[in-house]
Design a protein around this motif. Structure first.
Motif, short mmCIF file in Angstrom:
data_model
loop_
_atom_site.label_atom_id
_atom_site.label_comp_id
_atom_site.label_asym_id
_atom_site.label_seq_id
_atom_site.Cartn_x
_atom_site.Cartn_y
_atom_site.Cartn_z
N ARG A 137 33.17 -99.45 -57.01
CA ARG A 137 34.00 -99.39 -56.08
C ARG A 137 33.89 -98.42 -54.95
NH1 ARG A 137 39.50 -101.42 -59.45
NH2 ARG A 137 38.92 -103.48 -59.30
N SER A 138 33.76 -97.20 -55.67
CA SER A 138 33.82 -95.77 -54.96
C SER A 138 32.48 -95.79 -53.81
CB SER A 138 33.67 -94.54 -55.86
OG SER A 138 33.46 -93.52 -55.02
N LEU A 139 31.19 -96.20 -54.32
CA LEU A 139 30.02 -96.39 -53.49
C LEU A 139 30.23 -97.35 -52.62
CD1 LEU A 139 27.58 -96.56 -56.49
CD2 LEU A 139 27.32 -94.91 -54.47
N ILE A 140 30.87 -98.47 -52.82
CA ILE A 140 30.93 -99.38 -51.83
C ILE A 140 32.09 -99.16 -50.76
CG2 ILE A 140 32.08 -101.90 -51.41
CD1 ILE A 140 30.92 -102.49 -54.34
N ARG A 141 33.13 -98.31 -51.17
CA ARG A 141 33.96 -97.64 -50.13
C ARG A 141 33.53 -96.78 -49.31
NH1 ARG A 141 38.03 -98.12 -54.23
NH2 ARG A 141 37.43 -95.96 -54.99
#
Ligand code: IPE
Ligand code: IPE
Ligand code: MG
Length: 232
Positions: A137-141
């Motif tokens: 999720r953090s990479l996508i954000r």
């Protein structure tokens, strides 16, 4: 290195005591292992204290564990700090964790944040899969393009990304499974499974595990047989 501290319930059952007595007896083992690791020069020690799956346990057991973790932190905070131990926590995002405990955890991390001798990571409300999902999720954000995702930058989005891979995991009580523990970081860990139940685990058992580890020949997929690296 890391410990999956298992067997408290069976320790209590063997003595016809409630499970809570097994959890209380675990404190002595925790302190002994921290001392032994500190004396051995281990720089990174992780202890699995409560899993994301442990919320399935009866409410009174969960409440007791929360109370016990808080009592243990408060009792030993200054001694941990005096020994130069930096304390960190994995997890602790769940709203079911009492705010008083969250506050004590934050205070302990703050108190010990600049310590250098050893890092103690308490995996509390921890799940290896959840950490991996959160990293994704953090990479996508951060809008990282798919083709730029590498193992190294993925690992950089895990909690406490400076934590090295785990070299040795000790799981007490004879159970031989991962139970969702630091899945990314244990990819190439050596495992030992002493039969002793966690509340009976002491420095001598810890040294036996280290000796077993030193006799392993780690290959990392290669055909050469390098000597084991220093524990850490
Ligand atoms: C480990 O002991 C402590 C926690 C998981 C919190 P257990 O409570 O799992 O003990 P057993 O496995 O029932 O003996
Ligand atoms: C793993 O032990 C979690 C901790 C030691 C904190 P469990 O006793 O919860 O694991 P399972 O249920 O036997 O896999
Ligand atoms: Mg268990």
């Amino acid at each position: 290195m890391a410990c999956v501290m298992d067997g408290n319930g069976r320790w209590a059952a063997q003595r016809s005591l409630p499970r809570s007595a097994g959890h209380q007896a675990a404190e002595a083992a925790v302190i002994d292992v921290i001392e032994a690791a500190h004396a051995a020069g281990v720089q990174w020690l992780s202890l699995y204290a409560f899993s994301t799956e442990n919320w399935r346990r009866p409410c009174d057991e969960v409440d007791h564990l929360m109370w016990l973790v808080r009592r243990t932190l408060r009792k030993h905070a200054l001694a941990l700090h005096a020994r130069g131990i930096r304390c960190r926590f994995l997890g602790v995002g769940d709203p079911r964790i009492p705010p008083t405990l969250t506050r004590d955890i934050t205070d302990l991390m703050e108190l010990t944040r600049d310590n250098k001798r050893m890092t103690l990571t308490v995996a509390f409300d921890h799940g290896g899969r959840r950490d991996i999902v959160e990293a994704a999720r953090s990479l996508i954000r951060d809008r990282v393009p798919a083709e730029d995702v590498t193992e190294a930058n993925f690992a950089g989005h895990l909690p406490h990304p400076d934590t090295p891979d785990v070299d040795l995991v000790i799981r007490t009580s004879g159970e031989q499974r991962i139970s969702n523990f630091m899945l990314w970081q244990v990819a190439y860990a050596e495992w030992v499974f002493p039969e002793v139940l966690w509340p009976d685990f002491r420095a001598a058992h810890f040294w036996e595990c280290l000796t077993a580890y030193r006799q392993r020949r780690r290959r990392f997929g290669d055909v050469t047989v390098p000597a084991t690296t220093d524990e850490g």
